[in-house]
Design an enzyme around this catalytic site. Sequence first.
Site, PDB file in Angstrom:
ATOM      1  N   HIS A 159       1.622 -29.146  20.512  1.00 28.66           N
ATOM      2  CA  HIS A 159       0.801 -30.254  21.009  1.00 28.66           C
ATOM      3  C   HIS A 159      -0.562 -30.269  20.315  1.00 28.66           C
ATOM      4  O   HIS A 159      -1.039 -31.315  19.858  1.00 28.66           O
ATOM      5  CB  HIS A 159       0.596 -30.115  22.521  1.00 28.66           C
ATOM      6  CG  HIS A 159       1.857 -30.127  23.312  1.00 28.66           C
ATOM      7  ND1 HIS A 159       1.892 -29.835  24.663  1.00 28.66           N
ATOM      8  CD2 HIS A 159       3.138 -30.397  22.961  1.00 28.66           C
ATOM      9  CE1 HIS A 159       3.135 -29.925  25.103  1.00 28.66           C
ATOM     10  NE2 HIS A 159       3.914 -30.252  24.083  1.00 28.66           N
ATOM     11  N   SER A 207       6.973 -34.414  22.000  1.00 27.81           N
ATOM     12  CA  SER A 207       5.571 -34.328  22.404  1.00 27.81           C
ATOM     13  C   SER A 207       4.624 -34.003  21.261  1.00 27.81           C
ATOM     14  O   SER A 207       3.476 -34.443  21.268  1.00 27.81           O
ATOM     15  CB  SER A 207       5.410 -33.297  23.533  1.00 27.81           C
ATOM     16  OG  SER A 207       6.009 -32.072  23.188  1.00 27.81           O
TER      17      SER A 207
END
Length: 243
Positions: free
Chosen positions: A210, A154
């Site tokens: 992220h 991610s």
Amino acid sequence: MFPIRDVNPTAIRPVLTWLVIAINVGVFLGLQPQSGSEADVFIYRNAAIACELTTGEALSAEEIGTGICLDSSGATVVFPNKSLPASVLYSMFLHAGIAHILFNMWSLWIFGNNVEEAFGHAGFAIVYLLSGAAATLGFVVLNSDLTVPLVGASGAIAGVMGAYLVLFPRHQVMTLVFFRIVAIPAMVFLGIWFFSQFLLNDGNVAWEAHVAGFLFGVLMTIPFRRRLLANTAGGAAGIATRA
């Protein structure tokens, strides 16, 4: 909100995007144990861990047992042959479960092809890997004492999404919102996604990675936006018209 697809056709075959997805799925299904002590051993042996990257030493048995990052000089480490630099790379291809990998690969499928078209195959690989490394760095800086492994693509995919935001802010993302599919501009969808990361503080989501990966993708793309858009299916025409 759940993205279904974007309205942004390409003129290339995104072979690097396909390859990255295939590698992630292959590692998850073929190499990574999914349960029991074998799964824990595999993750601790291969994944990036903030404490290890901070101290430059693999975790000791005491650190794993207590969850406390210690000065383990002279202590017996559990995995003495672990390569800490390589663990940063390996972590990008490891996942915590089926839902984790499915959502990550779906996001890469939606946003990766257009970014790959803009950057080219080799450039896309560089963006992906550097975004993943930047995501790990950001996570480690803010969690230097953490002894829990960091896994998932991610952070790297967040970098791809950041690049997409810079390149295609007005392109529509068809999004499932409360059982209805709605067209949302990429700048809105990705903006909501980005700011929602600051609400993910339950300890199970590496939101710091992220955010760091996304910002890296944005900053890496901004200086080259005009040149990159010229590589896309509609970008060259758009630039010529505005000029």
